[in-house]
Every structure is written in structure tokens, then in C-alpha cells.
Motif scaffolding. Structure first.
Motif, PDB file in Angstrom:
ATOM      1  N   ASP A 113       0.872  -1.174   0.000  1.00 33.71           N
ATOM      2  CA  ASP A 113       0.000   0.000   0.000  1.00 33.71           C
ATOM      3  C   ASP A 113       0.910   1.226   0.000  1.00 33.71           C
ATOM      4  OD1 ASP A 113      -1.430   2.304   0.983  1.00 33.71           O
ATOM      5  OD2 ASP A 113      -2.994   0.959   1.709  1.00 33.71           O
ATOM      6  N   PRO A 114       0.872   2.033  -1.055  1.00 29.39           N
ATOM      7  CA  PRO A 114       1.831   3.147  -1.151  1.00 29.39           C
ATOM      8  C   PRO A 114       1.664   4.211  -0.068  1.00 29.39           C
ATOM      9  CG  PRO A 114       0.293   3.183  -2.996  1.00 29.39           C
ATOM     10  CD  PRO A 114       0.028   1.929  -2.244  1.00 29.39           C
ATOM     11  N   VAL A 115       0.452   4.435   0.402  1.00 28.35           N
ATOM     12  CA  VAL A 115       0.252   5.436   1.454  1.00 28.35           C
ATOM     13  C   VAL A 115       0.794   4.913   2.787  1.00 28.35           C
ATOM     14  CG1 VAL A 115      -1.463   6.782   2.739  1.00 28.35           C
ATOM     15  CG2 VAL A 115      -1.669   6.535   0.259  1.00 28.35           C
ATOM     16  N   ILE A 116       0.607   3.628   3.061  1.00 29.26           N
ATOM     17  CA  ILE A 116       1.191   3.044   4.274  1.00 29.26           C
ATOM     18  C   ILE A 116       2.718   3.122   4.188  1.00 29.26           C
ATOM     19  CG2 ILE A 116       1.486   0.915   5.616  1.00 29.26           C
ATOM     20  CD1 ILE A 116      -1.274   2.235   5.942  1.00 29.26           C
ATOM     21  N   ALA A 117       3.274   2.858   3.007  1.00 25.50           N
ATOM     22  CA  ALA A 117       4.724   2.972   2.821  1.00 25.50           C
ATOM     23  C   ALA A 117       5.179   4.407   3.104  1.00 25.50           C
ATOM     24  CB  ALA A 117       5.122   2.547   1.410  1.00 25.50           C
ATOM     25  N   ALA A 118       4.405   5.387   2.654  1.00 25.12           N
ATOM     26  CA  ALA A 118       4.742   6.794   2.909  1.00 25.12           C
ATOM     27  C   ALA A 118       4.707   7.095   4.408  1.00 25.12           C
ATOM     28  CB  ALA A 118       3.783   7.712   2.156  1.00 25.12           C
ATOM     29  N   LYS A 119       3.729   6.540   5.109  1.00 26.94           N
ATOM     30  CA  LYS A 119       3.640   6.736   6.561  1.00 26.94           C
ATOM     31  C   LYS A 119       4.836   6.096   7.256  1.00 26.94           C
ATOM     32  CE  LYS A 119      -1.382   7.082   6.731  1.00 26.94           C
ATOM     33  NZ  LYS A 119      -2.639   6.498   7.255  1.00 26.94           N
ATOM     34  N   HIS A 120       5.233   4.904   6.791  1.00 30.31           N
ATOM     35  CA  HIS A 120       6.416   4.255   7.363  1.00 30.31           C
ATOM     36  C   HIS A 120       7.659   5.116   7.142  1.00 30.31           C
ATOM     37  CE1 HIS A 120       4.484  -0.009   7.088  1.00 30.31           C
ATOM     38  NE2 HIS A 120       4.086   0.649   8.148  1.00 30.31           N
ATOM     39  N   PHE A 121       7.809   5.637   5.922  1.00 32.57           N
ATOM     40  CA  PHE A 121       8.977   6.454   5.612  1.00 32.57           C
ATOM     41  C   PHE A 121       9.028   7.701   6.494  1.00 32.57           C
ATOM     42  CE2 PHE A 121      11.054   9.811   3.075  1.00 32.57           C
ATOM     43  CZ  PHE A 121      12.336   9.284   3.109  1.00 32.57           C
ATOM     44  N   LEU A 122       7.906   8.385   6.611  1.00 32.53           N
ATOM     45  CA  LEU A 122       7.877   9.587   7.441  1.00 32.53           C
ATOM     46  C   LEU A 122       8.205   9.252   8.894  1.00 32.53           C
ATOM     47  CD1 LEU A 122       7.397  12.613   7.749  1.00 32.53           C
ATOM     48  CD2 LEU A 122       4.985  12.112   8.087  1.00 32.53           C
ATOM     49  N   ALA A 123       7.654   8.158   9.403  1.00 27.79           N
ATOM     50  CA  ALA A 123       7.932   7.763  10.783  1.00 27.79           C
ATOM     51  C   ALA A 123       9.419   7.496  10.981  1.00 27.79           C
ATOM     52  CB  ALA A 123       7.113   6.528  11.153  1.00 27.79           C
ATOM     53  N   LEU A 124      10.059   6.859  10.013  1.00 38.54           N
ATOM     54  CA  LEU A 124      11.500   6.601  10.122  1.00 38.54           C
ATOM     55  C   LEU A 124      12.293   7.910  10.124  1.00 38.54           C
ATOM     56  CD1 LEU A 124      11.772   3.530   7.731  1.00 38.54           C
ATOM     57  CD2 LEU A 124      12.193   3.530  10.207  1.00 38.54           C
ATOM     58  N   CYS A 125      11.833   8.879   9.357  1.00 38.04           N
ATOM     59  CA  CYS A 125      12.515  10.180   9.313  1.00 38.04           C
ATOM     60  C   CYS A 125      12.380  10.935  10.635  1.00 38.04           C
ATOM     61  CB  CYS A 125      11.953  11.040   8.180  1.00 38.04           C
ATOM     62  SG  CYS A 125      12.381  10.446   6.531  1.00 38.04           S
ATOM     63  N   GLU A 126      11.333  10.643  11.395  1.00 34.87           N
ATOM     64  CA  GLU A 126      11.063  11.374  12.629  1.00 34.87           C
ATOM     65  C   GLU A 126      11.816  10.822  13.840  1.00 34.87           C
ATOM     66  OE1 GLU A 126       6.833  11.573  13.093  1.00 34.87           O
ATOM     67  OE2 GLU A 126       6.597  12.838  11.337  1.00 34.87           O
ATOM     68  N   VAL A 127      12.483   9.711  13.702  1.00 36.80           N
ATOM     69  CA  VAL A 127      13.236   9.121  14.812  1.00 36.80           C
ATOM     70  C   VAL A 127      14.558   9.881  14.956  1.00 36.80           C
ATOM     71  CG1 VAL A 127      14.400   7.031  15.620  1.00 36.80           C
ATOM     72  CG2 VAL A 127      12.185   6.862  14.470  1.00 36.80           C
ATOM     73  N   GLY A 128      14.943  10.171  16.166  1.00 33.36           N
ATOM     74  CA  GLY A 128      16.232  10.823  16.404  1.00 33.36           C
ATOM     75  C   GLY A 128      16.068  12.305  16.652  1.00 33.36           C
ATOM     76  N   CYS A 129      16.643  13.111  15.772  1.00 38.08           N
ATOM     77  CA  CYS A 129      16.669  14.567  15.971  1.00 38.08           C
ATOM     78  C   CYS A 129      15.267  15.147  16.133  1.00 38.08           C
ATOM     79  CB  CYS A 129      17.361  15.255  14.796  1.00 38.08           C
ATOM     80  SG  CYS A 129      19.102  14.867  14.595  1.00 38.08           S
ATOM     81  N   ILE A 130      14.357  14.756  15.248  1.00 37.03           N
ATOM     82  CA  ILE A 130      13.006  15.328  15.299  1.00 37.03           C
ATOM     83  C   ILE A 130      12.316  14.941  16.603  1.00 37.03           C
ATOM     84  CG2 ILE A 130      10.723  15.306  14.217  1.00 37.03           C
ATOM     85  CD1 ILE A 130      12.223  15.036  11.507  1.00 37.03           C
ATOM     86  N   GLN A 131      12.433  13.695  16.983  1.00 36.66           N
ATOM     87  CA  GLN A 131      11.820  13.241  18.226  1.00 36.66           C
ATOM     88  C   GLN A 131      12.396  13.994  19.433  1.00 36.66           C
ATOM     89  OE1 GLN A 131      12.493   9.098  19.359  1.00 36.66           O
ATOM     90  NE2 GLN A 131      10.268   8.909  19.554  1.00 36.66           N
ATOM     91  N   GLN A 132      13.698  14.165  19.465  1.00 39.12           N
ATOM     92  CA  GLN A 132      14.330  14.907  20.566  1.00 39.12           C
ATOM     93  C   GLN A 132      13.857  16.357  20.599  1.00 39.12           C
ATOM     94  OE1 GLN A 132      18.611  14.393  21.093  1.00 39.12           O
ATOM     95  NE2 GLN A 132      18.472  12.537  19.839  1.00 39.12           N
ATOM     96  N   ALA A 133      13.755  16.971  19.414  1.00 35.03           N
ATOM     97  CA  ALA A 133      13.321  18.369  19.346  1.00 35.03           C
ATOM     98  C   ALA A 133      11.862  18.504  19.786  1.00 35.03           C
ATOM     99  CB  ALA A 133      13.505  18.895  17.928  1.00 35.03           C
ATOM    100  N   ARG A 134      11.010  17.581  19.363  1.00 34.00           N
ATOM    101  CA  ARG A 134       9.593  17.649  19.750  1.00 34.00           C
ATOM    102  C   ARG A 134       9.408  17.516  21.254  1.00 34.00           C
ATOM    103  NH1 ARG A 134       6.793  13.989  15.030  1.00 34.00           N
ATOM    104  NH2 ARG A 134       6.672  15.658  13.471  1.00 34.00           N
ATOM    105  N   LEU A 135      10.274  16.756  21.889  1.00 33.78           N
ATOM    106  CA  LEU A 135      10.190  16.578  23.336  1.00 33.78           C
ATOM    107  C   LEU A 135      10.914  17.680  24.107  1.00 33.78           C
ATOM    108  CD1 LEU A 135      10.680  12.716  23.481  1.00 33.78           C
ATOM    109  CD2 LEU A 135       8.562  14.003  23.857  1.00 33.78           C
ATOM    110  N   GLY A 136      11.506  18.625  23.380  1.00 36.43           N
ATOM    111  CA  GLY A 136      12.192  19.734  24.018  1.00 36.43           C
ATOM    112  C   GLY A 136      13.531  19.365  24.620  1.00 36.43           C
ATOM    113  N   LEU A 137      14.071  18.217  24.232  1.00 32.12           N
ATOM    114  CA  LEU A 137      15.349  17.776  24.795  1.00 32.12           C
ATOM    115  C   LEU A 137      16.529  18.529  24.197  1.00 32.12           C
ATOM    116  CD1 LEU A 137      14.659  13.933  24.818  1.00 32.12           C
ATOM    117  CD2 LEU A 137      14.400  15.569  26.701  1.00 32.12           C
ATOM    118  N   ARG A 138      16.406  18.884  22.927  1.00 37.48           N
ATOM    119  CA  ARG A 138      17.467  19.648  22.237  1.00 37.48           C
ATOM    120  C   ARG A 138      16.819  20.551  21.208  1.00 37.48           C
ATOM    121  NH1 ARG A 138      21.881  15.856  19.858  1.00 37.48           N
ATOM    122  NH2 ARG A 138      22.740  17.866  19.257  1.00 37.48           N
TER     123      ARG A 138
END
Length: 140
Positions: free
Chosen positions: A89-114
Motif C-alpha cells: 500500500d503506497p500510502v502506508i509505505a509513505a507513513k512508514h517512511f515519514l515515521a523513520l525520518c522522525e526518529v532521532g533529531c526530530i523526536q528529541q526536538a519535539r520533546l524539548g530535549l534539544r
């Protein structure tokens, strides 16, 4: 807000270019967009208020991530049709890709850690996201 900061939504995703190069450019654009102070603040506000105002969460999803999922999903569908990516399912694949991009820096920034990240840290997140995604979806 999505119109103003949605650079990742406007990134051309041509079928005739090397998919792995385009995917890297997309991941870098997503990282740059989601790490802007305005998008981080919007995300935090929506998460904080959507339990009391579910319509706010729905609108945010529809006009932000939902548009991104649809845009990238159309491209993934074309790649799948041309045999350049495992059929799913291409939309599910897009959701997976975006979720992978959000791990690390983005997650830390969203939590106010850095608030700031080096280019090497951002690139490492992109590399990890691409490695996992390309392996899972057999992107050629």
C-alpha cells in the motif's frame, strides 16, 4: 502553516530519476521542515490540545502529514508500478517512511530535549531512515 512551511510537499518526485537519490532529498527536506521552530511549536500545541479539541488534531493531520502521505504515496505507487519498489500500500509505505525520518533529531526536538543538531547528526538520521526503508521496501 502547511502551505508556508510545506517544502517537503512541493519537492518534485520524478519517476525517471534515481529513486534512492530522490528519497534522500525528500528525507533531508522533511528533516529541515519538521525541525523549524514554527513547525515544532505547532506540533507541540496540537498534541497538547487535541485531546480537548479532537477537530484540531483531525485538521492538523489532514492538512499537514496527511497531505505529505498522499504526495509521497503517489510517487511510491508509481515506483511500484514500474517495478522499482516492492508492491505494498503506497500510502502506508509513505507513513512508514515519514515515521523513520522522525526518529532521532526530530523526536528529541519535539520533546524539548534539544534545539540544535549538527549536519552530521541530521545526516545520520537520514542515513538510518533510508537504510531501514530501502531494506523493507526493496527500493531499487
Amino acid at each position: 502553516m502547511a502551505e508556508r512551511f510545506g517544502d517537503a510537499l512541493r519537492l518534485p518526485l520524478p519517476i525517471n530519476d534515481t529513486p534512492s537519490i530522490t528519497l534522500r532529498q525528500l528525507a533531508q527536506s522533511i528533516m529541515k521542515t519538521l525541525l523549524t521552530p514554527q513547525i515544532l511549536a505547532l506540533h507541540q500545541m496540537v498534541l497538547g490540545e487535541s485531546c480537548r479539541y479532537p477537530e484540531l488534531g483531525r485538521l492538523f493531520l489532514e492538512h499537514g502529514p496527511g497531505r505529505g502521505h498522499a504526495h509521497v504515496g503517489r510517487w511510491f505507487g508509481e515506483l511500484m508500478d514500474h517495478g522499482l519498489m516492492r508492491r505494498a500500500d503506497p500510502v502506508i509505505a509513505a507513513k512508514h517512511f515519514l515515521a523513520l525520518c522522525e526518529v532521532g533529531c526530530i523526536q528529541q526536538a519535539r520533546l524539548g530535549l534539544r534545539k540544535r543538531f549538527t549536519p552530521a547528526e541530521r545526516d545520520a538520521d537520514v542515513d538510518r531512515a533510508l537504510t531501514v526503508f530501502q531494506g523493507g521496501y526493496a527500493l531499487k
